[in-house]
Structure formats: C-alpha cells, structure tokens
Design a protein around this motif. Structure first.
Motif, PDB file in Angstrom:
ATOM      1  N   ARG A  16       0.926  -1.102   0.005  1.00 14.07           N
ATOM      2  CA  ARG A  16       0.106  -0.013   0.017  1.00 14.07           C
ATOM      3  C   ARG A  16       0.868   1.204  -0.030  1.00 14.07           C
ATOM      4  O   ARG A  16       0.989   2.256  -0.814  1.00 14.07           O
ATOM      5  CB  ARG A  16      -0.889  -0.170   1.239  1.00 14.07           C
ATOM      6  CG  ARG A  16      -2.091  -1.005   1.336  1.00 14.07           C
ATOM      7  CD  ARG A  16      -2.683  -1.176   2.515  1.00 14.07           C
ATOM      8  NE  ARG A  16      -4.070  -2.120   2.375  1.00 14.07           N
ATOM      9  CZ  ARG A  16      -4.517  -2.501   3.775  1.00 14.07           C
ATOM     10  NH1 ARG A  16      -4.175  -2.055   4.663  1.00 14.07           N
ATOM     11  NH2 ARG A  16      -5.698  -3.163   3.512  1.00 14.07           N
ATOM     12  N   ALA A  17       1.808   1.188   0.609  1.00 13.16           N
ATOM     13  CA  ALA A  17       2.874   2.341   0.988  1.00 13.16           C
ATOM     14  C   ALA A  17       3.501   2.620  -0.483  1.00 13.16           C
ATOM     15  O   ALA A  17       3.596   3.689  -0.873  1.00 13.16           O
ATOM     16  CB  ALA A  17       3.747   2.297   2.002  1.00 13.16           C
ATOM     17  N   LEU A  18       3.793   1.422  -1.055  1.00 14.16           N
ATOM     18  CA  LEU A  18       4.574   1.645  -2.380  1.00 14.16           C
ATOM     19  C   LEU A  18       3.574   2.222  -3.310  1.00 14.16           C
ATOM     20  O   LEU A  18       3.877   3.295  -4.284  1.00 14.16           O
ATOM     21  CB  LEU A  18       4.866   0.249  -2.838  1.00 14.16           C
ATOM     22  CG  LEU A  18       5.371   0.232  -4.302  1.00 14.16           C
ATOM     23  CD1 LEU A  18       6.806   0.894  -4.449  1.00 14.16           C
ATOM     24  CD2 LEU A  18       5.711  -1.120  -4.751  1.00 14.16           C
ATOM     25  N   LEU A  19       2.173   1.859  -3.361  1.00 13.67           N
ATOM     26  CA  LEU A  19       1.239   2.400  -4.262  1.00 13.67           C
ATOM     27  C   LEU A  19       0.993   3.909  -4.098  1.00 13.67           C
ATOM     28  O   LEU A  19       0.899   4.406  -5.054  1.00 13.67           O
ATOM     29  CB  LEU A  19      -0.014   1.453  -4.393  1.00 13.67           C
ATOM     30  CG  LEU A  19       0.151   0.195  -4.777  1.00 13.67           C
ATOM     31  CD1 LEU A  19      -1.194  -0.658  -4.511  1.00 13.67           C
ATOM     32  CD2 LEU A  19       0.520   0.145  -6.222  1.00 13.67           C
ATOM     33  N   LEU A  21       3.023   6.092  -2.437  1.00 14.84           N
ATOM     34  CA  LEU A  21       4.212   6.970  -3.076  1.00 14.84           C
ATOM     35  C   LEU A  21       4.553   7.085  -4.277  1.00 14.84           C
ATOM     36  O   LEU A  21       4.620   8.028  -4.768  1.00 14.84           O
ATOM     37  CB  LEU A  21       5.058   6.342  -1.967  1.00 14.84           C
ATOM     38  CG  LEU A  21       5.248   6.655  -0.531  1.00 14.84           C
ATOM     39  CD1 LEU A  21       6.454   5.990   0.165  1.00 14.84           C
ATOM     40  CD2 LEU A  21       5.231   8.114  -0.196  1.00 14.84           C
ATOM     41  N   THR A  22       3.963   5.990  -5.075  1.00 18.85           N
ATOM     42  CA  THR A  22       4.351   5.866  -6.419  1.00 18.85           C
ATOM     43  C   THR A  22       3.324   6.725  -7.149  1.00 18.85           C
ATOM     44  O   THR A  22       3.642   7.806  -7.914  1.00 18.85           O
ATOM     45  CB  THR A  22       3.745   4.569  -7.066  1.00 18.85           C
ATOM     46  OG1 THR A  22       4.852   3.591  -6.541  1.00 18.85           O
ATOM     47  CG2 THR A  22       3.970   4.812  -8.504  1.00 18.85           C
ATOM     48  N   VAL A  23       2.109   7.069  -6.834  1.00 21.36           N
ATOM     49  CA  VAL A  23       0.953   7.928  -7.396  1.00 21.36           C
ATOM     50  C   VAL A  23       1.397   9.535  -6.845  1.00 21.36           C
ATOM     51  O   VAL A  23       1.260  10.214  -7.676  1.00 21.36           O
ATOM     52  CB  VAL A  23      -0.258   7.504  -6.685  1.00 21.36           C
ATOM     53  CG1 VAL A  23      -1.132   8.683  -7.123  1.00 21.36           C
ATOM     54  CG2 VAL A  23      -0.777   6.443  -7.379  1.00 21.36           C
ATOM     55  N   LEU A  28       1.400  12.559  -9.346  1.00 17.51           N
ATOM     56  CA  LEU A  28       0.788  14.021  -8.751  1.00 17.51           C
ATOM     57  C   LEU A  28       1.836  15.117  -8.524  1.00 17.51           C
ATOM     58  O   LEU A  28       1.456  16.348  -9.213  1.00 17.51           O
ATOM     59  CB  LEU A  28       0.311  13.772  -7.401  1.00 17.51           C
ATOM     60  CG  LEU A  28      -1.133  13.014  -7.545  1.00 17.51           C
ATOM     61  CD1 LEU A  28      -1.610  12.789  -6.047  1.00 17.51           C
ATOM     62  CD2 LEU A  28      -2.149  13.328  -8.365  1.00 17.51           C
ATOM     63  N   TYR A  29       3.095  14.796  -7.977  1.00 10.53           N
ATOM     64  CA  TYR A  29       4.116  15.721  -7.948  1.00 10.53           C
ATOM     65  C   TYR A  29       4.603  16.237  -9.297  1.00 10.53           C
ATOM     66  O   TYR A  29       4.514  17.563  -9.513  1.00 10.53           O
ATOM     67  CB  TYR A  29       5.071  15.748  -7.012  1.00 10.53           C
ATOM     68  CG  TYR A  29       6.339  16.472  -6.783  1.00 10.53           C
ATOM     69  CD1 TYR A  29       6.149  17.387  -6.276  1.00 10.53           C
ATOM     70  CD2 TYR A  29       7.617  16.084  -7.707  1.00 10.53           C
ATOM     71  CE1 TYR A  29       7.199  18.661  -6.166  1.00 10.53           C
ATOM     72  CE2 TYR A  29       8.574  16.978  -7.376  1.00 10.53           C
ATOM     73  CZ  TYR A  29       8.399  18.181  -6.736  1.00 10.53           C
ATOM     74  OH  TYR A  29       9.177  19.050  -6.834  1.00 10.53           O
TER      75      TYR A  29
END
Length: 285
Positions: A16-19, A21-23, A28-29
């Motif tokens: 979940r953290a990987l998904l 942070l990937t987004v 987004l950034y």
C-alpha cells in the motif's frame, strides 16, 4: 484480515505504501511541477527553444556547433567554444574531459596499429589555438605549445642528475623537435610505441609573450553545453564574419553588443555572448 499472518500484513502494508508513494511522487508531484512551470515559465520549461521560420533551430541555453558536413567551421558564422560532451554538445553525454593541468604528454599513434593514440589536454589546447589562429588570421601561439600545434614537452633521461638524453615526446618522428638541445644534449623526436615513462617531464614555456586566442576558444566548459562565448572571442571572430558576409565590421560589432548578457545578479561571472542568437541575428540581416 485479523486471521492473516503477521508477515502477510507487513507485506500488504508495504505494498500500500508503495502504491501511494508511486502515485504521489511519480504522478501527482511531477504533474503539479510541470503545470506550474508551464504556467509561469512556458518558454523556459520547454527548454528555451529558439525558432526560425517556424522551425526549431536550437536552444538559447544549450550550445551547438556551426560546422559543415566535414566538421570544418562555417566561415560566415560565429563559432562556439569546444565541447567535451560526446561528439560535441551531446545532451546525453554532458561532461567535461576531466583532464587536468598535469596532463601534458601524448600517447603517439603507432602507424598501422588500431590504437589511434591519445592527445593530452595540453596538445588539445595547442592544436585548437593553432586552428583558431589560422581561421581568424592571427597568431595562435601559446606558452608551452610548439609551432606545429602540440605540447612543448620534453622527457629527459635520467630522471635525476645530468641529462644524457632528451626527447620531444609529443612530436612524432620524423618531425623536427621544437628545440635542438636541452642543457647541452641534442633533442630527439618522439618514436611511437616507445616507453618514455621513466624520464623526467619538462614542459618548455617558450618565448610567447602575447596570446591572441582567448581561453574559451581552446577549452571546453564543465558541462560541455555552454551556449556562450566571451566578448573577446566574439570580437576576434568579427572581422572574418564581416568579411564573409560583406558587412561593415562596425555592424557586426554592434550585433555582438546587442547579444551580450551581463554578469549574473550584477556581480557573478563575466559578460558573455550567446552564439546561436548572434548567428540568427546575422541571418536576419
């Protein structure tokens, strides 16, 4: 979920953290940064591209060469400084040569061998200075350079004590050495393939007191992508460009002044001339 083993819960949390942070960091950034850049600095965000007659001809912040298909300078254009980025101004190979002031001895090419040898930094500077001098009709002489455009360097044997042998290591035989003798010992030309590493390296300054070719005409920038040249180098080229284009020299010098940028923040660096913009201004007439 409560029945899941501890190791499974840990892996699920990591996924979940990987998904997330990937987004956030991968979608987004970058999208937000790109949007702000396009809104506030549209031209710069796209690479400061320069157009001519509806066609992109370069970038105001990335240098390029003005040479023909054989690599010879186009005489009607101002020339950029040398580049060590790939074959020249290669965005994928941006870099300096990483050669320092002690790199003064060439590896001479052996006739018939696949190895083409290697020029030292000193010889590169000497060769460039000689070529620029010939192009601009001035002296390309520099301290520590021979008249034939290589580093004026001797290897003296033995390394310690009175010399019994001296070799002009950057002048491949049958070239005539730039000096005939060193401390009473005759100077030989360099023989390709011979190992001179045991000798003492002696750069010879020579009698040059005035250098007419500016430093940026013979040395590459740290990035290899510098789009600017010094005012001195631009003024050195002005007579040639004016002559080739049938212009009055004062007209060309006025264009140089018009395309000269000042010091950053008024005190950092030196004034410089953007070569691409200057050449485009010449083409406009």
């Amino acid at each position: 979920m409560d029945r899941m083993p501890g190791w499974a819960r840990q892996h699920l949390a990591a996924l979940r953290a990987l998904l997330v942070l990937t987004v956030v960091t991968g979608v987004l950034y970058p999208a937000a940064a790109t949007g702000v850049a396009q809104a506030l600095f549209h031209g710069k965000a796209d690479g400061s591209l320069v157009d001519k007659d509806g066609k992109t001809v370069g970038s105001a912040i990335i240098g390029q060469s003005f040479t023909d298909q054989e690599g010879a300078p186009v005489r009607s254009y101002f020339q950029s400084r040398p580049s060590a980025a790939g074959d020249g101004y290669d965005l994928l190979s941006t870099a300096a040569s990483n050669l320092g002031p002690e790199d003064v001895v060439d590896t001479l090419a052996v006739p018939g061998a696949p190895d083409e040898g290697r020029q030292s930094l000193l010889t590169r500077v000497c060769a460039r200075s000689k070529a620029v001098g010939e192009l601009e009709g001035v002296s390309g002489a520099r301290p520590y350079c021979t008249p034939d455009g290589v580093g004026a360097v001797l290897k003296v044997f033995p390394a310690v004590g009175a010399p019994v042998r001296a070799v002009s290591v950057n002048q491949s035989c049958p070239a005539t050495p730039f000096v005939t003798a060193y401390q009473g010992v005759g100077v030989e030309c360099g023989r390709p393939g011979e190992d001179y590493s045991a000798g003492r390296t002696v750069p010879v300054r020579g009698g040059v007191t005035r250098v007419e070719v500016p430093a940026d005409a013979v040395t590459a920038s740290g990035s290899g992508l510098d789009p600017h040249i010094s005012i001195a180098y631009a003024e050195l080229q002005a007579p040639r460009v004016a002559r080739e284009r049938g212009l009055v020299r004062a007209e060309v010098e006025a264009l140089i002044r018009r395309h000269t940028t000042g010091r950053a923040l008024g005190f950092m660096g030196e004034p410089a001339v953007n070569v691409l913009q200057l050449n485009l201004a010449l083409d406009k007439g």
